[in-house]
Scaffold this motif. Structure first.
Motif, PDB file in Angstrom:
ATOM      1  N   THR B 167      10.138   4.197   9.653  1.00  0.00           N
ATOM      2  CA  THR B 167      11.205   3.336   9.153  1.00  0.00           C
ATOM      3  C   THR B 167      10.765   1.890   9.313  1.00  0.00           C
ATOM      4  O   THR B 167       9.782   1.602   9.989  1.00  0.00           O
ATOM      5  CB  THR B 167      12.527   3.593   9.902  1.00  0.00           C
ATOM      6  N   LYS B 168      11.511   0.992   8.694  1.00  0.00           N
ATOM      7  CA  LYS B 168      11.079  -0.392   8.623  1.00  0.00           C
ATOM      8  C   LYS B 168      11.260  -1.111   9.958  1.00  0.00           C
ATOM      9  O   LYS B 168      12.298  -1.052  10.579  1.00  0.00           O
ATOM     10  CB  LYS B 168      11.878  -1.103   7.538  1.00  0.00           C
ATOM     11  N   LYS B 169      10.202  -1.800  10.371  1.00  0.00           N
ATOM     12  CA  LYS B 169      10.291  -2.667  11.552  1.00  0.00           C
ATOM     13  C   LYS B 169      10.645  -4.070  11.084  1.00  0.00           C
ATOM     14  O   LYS B 169      10.471  -4.401   9.919  1.00  0.00           O
ATOM     15  CB  LYS B 169       8.921  -2.770  12.217  1.00  0.00           C
ATOM     16  N   ASP B 170      11.053  -4.908  12.039  1.00  0.00           N
ATOM     17  CA  ASP B 170      11.413  -6.286  11.680  1.00  0.00           C
ATOM     18  C   ASP B 170      10.271  -7.018  10.993  1.00  0.00           C
ATOM     19  O   ASP B 170      10.473  -7.763  10.042  1.00  0.00           O
ATOM     20  CB  ASP B 170      11.842  -7.065  12.923  1.00  0.00           C
TER      21      ASP B 170
END
Lengths: 411, 267
Positions: B167-170
């Motif tokens: 999933t997307k990290k910052d």
């Protein structure tokens, strides 16, 4: 000829000849486009090297310059029997997570060993990972036979070393083949250099394998991905195992509520049943609350486990170690729950299989451990050997840091 | 399930995972056979709906047939197309004849996409790339992060196993999601044939030549072929030894142009 593909991974220690074997397989089966062969020749010329089969696979600039594979690559070839996907996995220890990514997609494996060097650290570690991933169709090739003058005694000695080790981790190789990937002996064709070897070539061995199929005879596990309300309410998901049927009595887990399958919905049509592996959708007879992460089973089936504690084998593949008791996200099919590793039953170095002292309660990069896992909420798991799709999981929130398999659902 | 059913189900699973995770998602449609198949699968996944926008990166050098097909199909299948153009670069005269091709691709495709993402704040993009297209694409993950400079850190990709995607990290600018990664060119055409998916007529042979891969008119060469129907294309691909992208200029310039383009955020 079979329509589908057999996916196999080539693993082994760095420099034992994975990329060369792949180049050879592609070349001998006529699978390299003409201009690709030209391109490789040009690159080898510009680097002042001889034609190098390994370059067929190593597409990154760094990979060619350093002569090692960094990232998993997939490529395709075919024999008269069927199509193949080769997964080339890096042999360098630093790229282990890439190797695992590649191997997790394979139905069969070739473990390659340099005849001069014999069994090395990554040979053992990769073999262990194959065993953990449940890959049972394994060919061992002893490569670079040309460098040891095709010597039978040396071959037999490496073979017996290796068999001892493989036995410990529960792998019985289907074939052990002496080859020279560079020269082509026993890859696609037999060779007079090895008169004492009467077994199959690598291609013949591959052709004897069976593609893995999800079984329709196993119990139903339908993993809910999402619920759509476009024109009507449809529970979308995948049949992970077993058969989903119209009018089937089903139980929604973990809640345990029961209903029936009213319809199986596809775009512009409905069907009577959905086979394992099928991404589909269903509507239920009763209006129940269903959400992502629910697992739908047949109401007559009692084989499932709804639990908050289970035993597992995990493989850690992140630089940051895990400290016992730290909360971490677990994902199994579409289920997501917070969990903690409660107890370390056994901790091992994955290359030597040496049992480590686990008093510190820490699991480090490339260590394998038998553990007890406790989850915050109930989840549905199966023993990996019974239903792999709901018997395997990953740990980590944004990025996967460990893979694991469930050993016995009920404790 | 047969071979094509298995591929289809896997793609639908990935598309549904992507949509579940990201509502601010878009699909990239180059209007070629692969991304048109992707559009078809998106409709199948969502029961005829396309629940997010579709981006066409327009270099303004595409074949006229591509523009016609874009307008026809988006109406027929009822989805919204965002046309992304790097107008500033075009106004400055950037084009296939204005210097090196790497610069042209970067400005008119990669930069145009960056501008669109900035404007619409997309967090994830669905792309129809396949592993067998080009060696560098074979190294992609299904869910593949890009940083804010659009760079692809191919040496440090997260593990991806058992359909558990990252999933997307910052620090990730956006995720590239590749639902067709496991298909081959022959799979695509066999599926187009079975499902009767419409495709641009540039793929069909005229006067002994056809396009196997389409993009900008200026940088695509047709290959020798008499395949003027889908059935004949499927037959041709079962025996050919010429690679799919052999007519694409950016694949030929030097050994690593495609790698450099991809590392810079090219599709």
């Amino acid at each position: 000829m079979d329509e589908g593909y057999l996916k196999f991974v080539i693993v082994g220690h760095v420099d034992h000849g994975k990329s060369t074997l792949i180049g050879r397989l592609l070349y001998d089966t006529g699978s390299i486009p003409i201009e690709k062969v030209e391109e490789i020749k040009n690159i080898c010329d510009s680097l002042g090297k001889q034609m190098e089969f390994g370059y067929v696979m190593d597409h990154l600039e760094e990979e060619r310059e350093q002569g090692i594979t960094i990232e998993t690559t997939q490529t395709f070839f075919k024999t008269n029997k069927r199509n193949y996907v080769i997964i080339d996995a890096p042999g360098h220890v630093e790229f282990l997570k890439n190797m695992i990514t590649g191997a997790s997609q394979a139905e069969a494996a070739i473990l390659i060993i340099d005849a001069e060097e014999g069994v090395r650290e990554q040979t053992k570690r990769h073999a262990y990972i194959l065993s953990m991933l449940g890959i049972s169709q394994v060919i061992v090739v002893i490569n670079k036979m040309d460098l040891i003058s095709f010597d039978r005694e040396k071959f037999e000695s490496i073979k017996s070393d290796l068999l001892n080790f493989l036995k410990e981790i529960g792998i019985t190789p289907s074939y052990i083949i002496p080859i020279s990937a560079k020269e082509g002996d026993f890859v696609a064709s037999k060779s007079a250099n090895l008169p004492w070897y009467s077994g199959p070539t690598v291609l013949e061995a591959l052709d004897s394998f069976i593609p893995k199929e999800r079984s329709v005879k196993k119990p139903l596990r339908f993993a809910v991905q999402d619920v759509y309300n476009f024109d009507k309410r449809i529970v979308a998901g995948r049949v992970e195992s077993g058969l989903l049927k119209k009018d089937q009595s089903i139980t929604i887990l973990p809640s345990g509520e029961k209903t029936k399958v009213k319809s199986i919905e596809e775009f512009l049509k409905t069907t009577e049943e959905a086979e394992p592996g099928k991404s589909t959708g269903l509507t239920t007879l009763d209006k129940l609350f269903v959400d992502r992460g629910n697992i739908i089973v047949d109401s007559d089936d009692m084989s499932y486990n709804v639990t908050t504690r289970f035993r597992a084998s995990i493989f850690w593949m992140d630089k940051l170690p895990y400290k016992l008791g730290t909360p971490i996200l677990l994902r199994c099919a579409t289920q997501e729950v917070m969990c903690r590793v409660e107890t370390i039953l056994k901790l091992m170095d994955s290359s030597t299989l040496e049992v480590l002292v686990s008093d510190s309660g820490v699991i480090r990069n490339r260590e394998a451990a038998d553990v007890m896992i406790a989850t915050d909420k109930e989840i549905v798991v199966d023993d990996f050997l019974d239903i792999p799709e709901t018997g395997r999981f990953v740990l980590g929130k944004e990025v996967t840091v460990a893979g694991g398999i469930v050993k016995g659902g009920k404790i | 399930m047969d071979h094509l059913d298995i591929l289809e189900s896997q793609s639908i699973y990935i598309i549904r995972e992507a949509y579940k995770q990201y509502k601010d998602i878009a699909a990239l449609w180059s209007i070629g056979k692969d991304s048109t198949t992707l559009m078809y699968l998106i409709r199948k996944a969502f029961y005829g709906k396309v629940p997010f926008p579709v981006i066409h990166i327009d270099t303004s050098y595409k074949f006229k047939e591509i523009y016609e097909f874009r307008d026809y199909l988006s109406k027929e299948w009822n989805f919204k197309v965002i046309v992304a153009k790097n107008q500033e670069a075009l106004d400055c005269g950037v084009g296939p004849n204005s210097g090196d091709k790497l610069n042209c691709c970067t400005k008119l495709k990669t930069e145009a996409l960056k501008q669109a993402i900035d404007k619409y704040k997309f967090k994830a993009l669905l792309l129809g790339i396949r592993r067998d297209e080009h060696g560098i694409r074979a190294k992609e993950r299904v869910f593949s992060p890009r940083n804010r400079y659009f760079e692809w850190d191919y040496k440090n990709q997260p593990p991806e196993l058992w359909d558990q995607f990252k999933t997307k990290k910052d620090e990730d600018e956006h995720l590239r999601i590749h639902p067709l990664l496991h298909w081959t060119e022959l799979d695509i055409w066999s599926y187009v044939q079975r499902e009767k998916i419409p495709v641009v007529n540039l793929y069909f042979a005229k006067n002994g030549k056809r396009y196997r891969s389409i993009g900008c008119e200026t940088c695509c060469e047709p290959v020798d072929s008499n395949a003027d129907t889908i059935d004949k294309i499927v037959q041709e691909l079962k025996t050919t030894k010429v690679s799919e992208r052999s007519g694409r200029a950016q694949d030929k310039e030097s050994a690593y142009v495609m790698q450099k383009l991809r590392a810079l955020g090219y599709m």
